[in-house]
Each structure stands twice: as structure tokens, then as C-alpha cells.
Design a protein around this motif. Structure first.
Motif, PDB file in Angstrom:
ATOM      1  N   PRO A   1     106.151  -1.185  16.665  1.00  0.00           N
ATOM      2  CA  PRO A   1     106.604   0.153  16.280  1.00  0.00           C
ATOM      3  C   PRO A   1     107.842   0.051  15.401  1.00  0.00           C
ATOM      4  O   PRO A   1     108.593  -0.925  15.455  1.00  0.00           O
ATOM      5  CB  PRO A   1     106.903   0.833  17.621  1.00  0.00           C
ATOM      6  CG  PRO A   1     107.083  -0.268  18.590  1.00  0.00           C
ATOM      7  CD  PRO A   1     106.241  -1.410  18.117  1.00  0.00           C
ATOM      8  N   GLU A   2     108.066   1.069  14.594  1.00  0.00           N
ATOM      9  CA  GLU A   2     109.151   1.026  13.621  1.00  0.00           C
ATOM     10  C   GLU A   2     110.515   0.801  14.280  1.00  0.00           C
ATOM     11  O   GLU A   2     111.363   0.094  13.739  1.00  0.00           O
ATOM     12  CB  GLU A   2     109.172   2.325  12.811  1.00  0.00           C
ATOM     13  CG  GLU A   2     110.167   2.310  11.671  1.00  0.00           C
ATOM     14  CD  GLU A   2     110.065   3.546  10.787  1.00  0.00           C
ATOM     15  OE1 GLU A   2     111.014   3.787  10.017  1.00  0.00           O
ATOM     16  OE2 GLU A   2     109.057   4.261  10.883  1.00  0.00           O
ATOM     17  N   ASP A   3     110.732   1.371  15.452  1.00  0.00           N
ATOM     18  CA  ASP A   3     112.046   1.235  16.082  1.00  0.00           C
ATOM     19  C   ASP A   3     112.288  -0.163  16.654  1.00  0.00           C
ATOM     20  O   ASP A   3     113.392  -0.463  17.094  1.00  0.00           O
ATOM     21  CB  ASP A   3     112.238   2.294  17.173  1.00  0.00           C
ATOM     22  CG  ASP A   3     111.254   2.147  18.334  1.00  0.00           C
ATOM     23  OD1 ASP A   3     110.316   1.326  18.240  1.00  0.00           O
ATOM     24  OD2 ASP A   3     111.421   2.852  19.349  1.00  0.00           O
ATOM     25  N   ARG A   4     111.263  -1.022  16.657  1.00  0.00           N
ATOM     26  CA  ARG A   4     111.438  -2.406  17.121  1.00  0.00           C
ATOM     27  C   ARG A   4     111.590  -3.380  15.950  1.00  0.00           C
ATOM     28  O   ARG A   4     111.795  -4.570  16.171  1.00  0.00           O
ATOM     29  CB  ARG A   4     110.240  -2.844  17.972  1.00  0.00           C
ATOM     30  CG  ARG A   4     109.913  -1.939  19.141  1.00  0.00           C
ATOM     31  CD  ARG A   4     111.051  -1.863  20.126  1.00  0.00           C
ATOM     32  NE  ARG A   4     111.236  -3.120  20.843  1.00  0.00           N
ATOM     33  CZ  ARG A   4     112.168  -3.306  21.785  1.00  0.00           C
ATOM     34  NH1 ARG A   4     113.022  -2.344  22.074  1.00  0.00           N
ATOM     35  NH2 ARG A   4     112.254  -4.457  22.413  1.00  0.00           N
ATOM     36  N   ARG A   5     111.512  -2.883  14.727  1.00  0.00           N
ATOM     37  CA  ARG A   5     111.579  -3.781  13.572  1.00  0.00           C
ATOM     38  C   ARG A   5     113.022  -3.972  13.129  1.00  0.00           C
ATOM     39  O   ARG A   5     113.439  -3.559  12.043  1.00  0.00           O
ATOM     40  CB  ARG A   5     110.735  -3.224  12.427  1.00  0.00           C
ATOM     41  CG  ARG A   5     109.263  -3.119  12.761  1.00  0.00           C
ATOM     42  CD  ARG A   5     108.444  -2.754  11.559  1.00  0.00           C
ATOM     43  NE  ARG A   5     107.054  -2.524  11.903  1.00  0.00           N
ATOM     44  CZ  ARG A   5     106.080  -2.402  11.013  1.00  0.00           C
ATOM     45  NH1 ARG A   5     106.352  -2.469   9.721  1.00  0.00           N
ATOM     46  NH2 ARG A   5     104.850  -2.181  11.409  1.00  0.00           N
ATOM     47  N   ALA A   6     113.805  -4.601  13.987  1.00  0.00           N
ATOM     48  CA  ALA A   6     115.220  -4.848  13.730  1.00  0.00           C
ATOM     49  C   ALA A   6     115.506  -6.328  13.942  1.00  0.00           C
ATOM     50  O   ALA A   6     115.197  -6.873  15.004  1.00  0.00           O
ATOM     51  CB  ALA A   6     116.086  -3.998  14.647  1.00  0.00           C
ATOM     52  N   LEU A   7     116.092  -6.969  12.950  1.00  0.00           N
ATOM     53  CA  LEU A   7     116.275  -8.418  12.982  1.00  0.00           C
ATOM     54  C   LEU A   7     117.750  -8.806  13.040  1.00  0.00           C
ATOM     55  O   LEU A   7     118.581  -8.267  12.307  1.00  0.00           O
ATOM     56  CB  LEU A   7     115.664  -9.054  11.732  1.00  0.00           C
ATOM     57  CG  LEU A   7     114.133  -9.039  11.633  1.00  0.00           C
ATOM     58  CD1 LEU A   7     113.706  -9.432  10.225  1.00  0.00           C
ATOM     59  CD2 LEU A   7     113.517  -9.974  12.665  1.00  0.00           C
ATOM     60  N   VAL A   8     118.051  -9.748  13.917  1.00  0.00           N
ATOM     61  CA  VAL A   8     119.361 -10.412  13.951  1.00  0.00           C
ATOM     62  C   VAL A   8     119.086 -11.909  13.888  1.00  0.00           C
ATOM     63  O   VAL A   8     118.280 -12.431  14.659  1.00  0.00           O
ATOM     64  CB  VAL A   8     120.155 -10.072  15.232  1.00  0.00           C
ATOM     65  CG1 VAL A   8     121.484 -10.846  15.241  1.00  0.00           C
ATOM     66  CG2 VAL A   8     120.422  -8.581  15.328  1.00  0.00           C
ATOM     67  N   THR A   9     119.746 -12.598  12.961  1.00  0.00           N
ATOM     68  CA  THR A   9     119.534 -14.035  12.770  1.00  0.00           C
ATOM     69  C   THR A   9     120.874 -14.761  12.789  1.00  0.00           C
ATOM     70  O   THR A   9     121.935 -14.136  12.827  1.00  0.00           O
ATOM     71  CB  THR A   9     118.824 -14.302  11.424  1.00  0.00           C
ATOM     72  OG1 THR A   9     119.588 -13.693  10.369  1.00  0.00           O
ATOM     73  CG2 THR A   9     117.430 -13.713  11.439  1.00  0.00           C
ATOM     74  N   ASN A  10     120.815 -16.107  12.739  1.00  0.00           N
ATOM     75  CA  ASN A  10     122.090 -16.851  12.751  1.00  0.00           C
ATOM     76  C   ASN A  10     122.800 -16.774  11.400  1.00  0.00           C
ATOM     77  O   ASN A  10     124.019 -16.868  11.329  1.00  0.00           O
ATOM     78  CB  ASN A  10     121.879 -18.305  13.179  1.00  0.00           C
ATOM     79  CG  ASN A  10     121.024 -19.095  12.215  1.00  0.00           C
ATOM     80  OD1 ASN A  10     120.033 -18.587  11.685  1.00  0.00           O
ATOM     81  ND2 ASN A  10     121.385 -20.341  11.985  1.00  0.00           N
ATOM     82  N   HIS A  11     122.058 -16.598  10.287  1.00  0.00           N
ATOM     83  CA  HIS A  11     122.647 -16.211   9.010  1.00  0.00           C
ATOM     84  C   HIS A  11     121.581 -15.421   8.252  1.00  0.00           C
ATOM     85  O   HIS A  11     120.464 -15.277   8.717  1.00  0.00           O
ATOM     86  CB  HIS A  11     123.162 -17.420   8.224  1.00  0.00           C
ATOM     87  CG  HIS A  11     122.098 -18.285   7.606  1.00  0.00           C
ATOM     88  ND1 HIS A  11     121.220 -19.034   8.355  1.00  0.00           N
ATOM     89  CD2 HIS A  11     121.778 -18.535   6.315  1.00  0.00           C
ATOM     90  CE1 HIS A  11     120.414 -19.715   7.549  1.00  0.00           C
ATOM     91  NE2 HIS A  11     120.726 -19.415   6.308  1.00  0.00           N
TER      92      HIS A  11
END
Length: 307
Positions: A188-198
Motif C-alpha cells: 500500500p502507498e503508506d508503506r512505501r517509505a524507505l530508510v537506508t544507511n546512505h
């Protein structure tokens, strides 16, 4: 057969064997040399040219392209190549001077980053060109098209075989793009959030409709370092976006992501992905195509937690 005749026959066979071996070595040496800076692009080049060229891939599997340094022997051989293929856009920070030296010697250099619509990574205090275009298979298709034109100019590569290989690899990229589109559609659109190490997934986010909440290292390179304020700001953003998983590159320690996870007063999983370097066979990312499919599965799985 007398001992003398037997020795003569053995010697003759040895000469023939040595002659055959010598011819094979000469044939191998006669192939054009294509030098490639990263193992991701090296995999693409190897799959397109097959055995018709001697492909020298500088960066070993599992290495960090931002910090990798070429040896003196590799740097010298780079200057004898028929074609050098580099990523560009500031990725190969430890190899760039050697590529420039080869170019100054008259070696043809293909910079893959020049074939794509370049995005910028941005943080609160800085920005720069994002070199991680391979996370979007559509942009990789543009790279392969431009690479094909360069390879057609390399003496010793047969045009017909090259065209067939390029067409087959374009088909593989199209299939990859379709598979990634279908897999991400399940989120779902509200789960398409990314956090990465850079900042590594900007192109993937642009192509498939993700939001990049932030990066533990607010930069396009792993050589930078986050401040305490950076970590606090990212922790707040993670809480606001309700991000369940932080993705870190397999070639980098997860220490910074673990420090950040400790600052966030919620459970945040840390998941390792091969994003900037291929792995050995059997480790899930032995080729570019395998790496992208494996990462797609991991991203969907990681962002589905709690969803």
C-alpha cells in the motif's frame, strides 16, 4: 620402440602440446580488453560480450565502490584497455584518477551515468548527483543501449553476436522491470517509505513510487558521517512515517543503523541488502538481475511488517 625413439616421440608430443597451449594463450591475448570499474557493470558487460573480449573487472564482489582502490598493476593495465567502462557520478572515488589517466593516454572511456536522466540526493545541508541509477531497471536499459554503441566501436567484437546479446539482455531488463512493478504493487502507498544507511534508492523510489524518508548517513557516499543532530532528525522522521525496517548495504557495517534504532523508541528492524556490490555465487546477488530481484523481495517483506 627403443628408448631413444620413445624419448623423441615424447619430446615431439610435448612440443605440439606447448605449441597448442601457446596458440591458445595468443588467441586469448588477441581479444580486446574491456576494463570495468564496478562489479555490477562488469556483470552486464560480461553477459553482453561473453568470451569475445577479455573483461577486467576492478572491484571485487562485496567491496564498497566508494572506498575501493585499484592496485598499481590494475591501474597500469587500465591504460592499455580498448575500452574502459565506469559508473561515474562520483561513485568510484578511489578509481577516478586512474580512469582519468587512461583517458589522457587516449583510452576510450564510457561513463554509464551520462546515459541516464540523473537525479540528485538531497539532505538538509547538502546535495549531489546520485550515482545509484542501477536501482531502476529502466535507466539500466538506457545504459545498456549506450554501452552497446560503444562496444560496437571496439575492434574484434562481432556486430551480429553483439546485437543478439544486447537484445537478449534488454529483454531480461524488461522482464525485471515488470516483476518489480508487480511486486511493489502489493505494498500500500503508506508503506512505501524507505530508510537506508546512505542515499542509495533514489532511482528506485522515483521509478516505483516510494518516499525516501531519509538516510542514516545523509549523503550519496558511505565515506561521510552523520552528526548527532542528523540522527535525531531521522529518528523523528522514522517515527512520523512509521517505518518498520531500515535497509543497509551488505558491504557496510550496520553499526550506524543500530545506533539509530536505539534512538527510536519503537522496534525498527535492520535488513542487509546487496545494493552496491554483487555477492559470490549462492549468496543471493551473484548477478545484477539476481541482486535486483532479491532486493525487491526483501524490500516488500521488510515494509510489510506490521502492515
Amino acid at each position: 620402440m627403443t628408448g631413444v625413439r620413445r624419448l623423441a616421440v615424447v619430446a615431439a608430443v610435448a612440443v605440439v602440446a606447448l605449441g597448442t597451449t601457446g596458440c591458445s594463450a595468443a588467441e586469448r591475448d588477441d581479444r580486446p580488453l574491456v576494463a570495468v570499474t564496478t562489479n555490477i557493470l562488469g556483470d552486464v558487460v560480461e553477459r553482453v560480450v561473453g568470451d569475445s573480449a577479455d573483461v577486467m573487472v576492478l572491484m571485487p564482489r562485496g567491496a564498497d565502490p566508494h572506498s575501493f582502490e585499484a592496485s598499481a598493476q590494475e591501474a597500469a593495465r587500465l591504460r592499455t584497455a580498448d575500452l574502459v567502462v565506469e559508473n561515474g557520478l562520483g561513485l568510484e572515488e578511489g578509481v577516478a584518477r586512474h580512469v582519468a589517466a587512461a583517458a589522457s593516454d587516449g583510452v576510450r572511456v564510457f561513463t554509464a551515468g551520462e546515459a541516464v536522466d540523473v537525479l540528485e540526493w538531497t539532505s538538509e545541508d547538502a546535495s549531489g548527483p546520485d550515482p545509484h541509477f542501477w536501482t531502476d531497471p529502466a535507466r539500466m536499459t538506457a545504459v545498456v543501449d549506450a554501452l552497446g554503441e560503444e562496444l560496437h566501436e571496439v575492434p574484434g567484437l562481432e556486430d551480429g553476436a553483439l546485437d543478439r546479446a544486447l537484445e537478449g539482455y534488454r529483454d531480461d531488463l524488461e522482464a525485471l522491470d515488470g516483476d518489480m512493478t508487480a511486486a511493489f504493487a502489493a505494498l500500500p502507498e503508506d508503506r512505501r517509505a524507505l530508510v537506508t544507511n546512505h542515499h542509495v534508492f533514489g532511482y528506485l523510489a522515483d521509478r516505483f513510487g516510494f518516499r525516501v524518508v531519509g538516510a542514516v548517513i545523509p549523503s550519496g557516499t558511505t565515506l561521510a558521517s552523520p552528526s548527532a543532530a542528523d540522527l535525531r532528525d531521522l529518528a523523528a522522521a522514522i517515527e512520523d512515517a512509521d517505518v518498520p525496517t531500515i535497509f543497509v548495504d551488505a558491504s557496510q557495517p550496520a553499526r550506524l543503523a543500530e545506533v539509530l534504532a536505539d534512538e527510536v523508541d519503537v522496534h525498527v528492524a535492520i535488513r542487509s541488502l546487496a545494493t552496491e556490490s554483487l555477492t559470490a555465487e549462492g549468496e543471493g546477488a551473484a548477478s545484477y538481475l539476481e541482486m535486483m530481484r532479491s532486493n525487491t523481495d526483501a524490500i516488500v517483506d521488510g515494509l510489510s511488517v506490521g502492515g
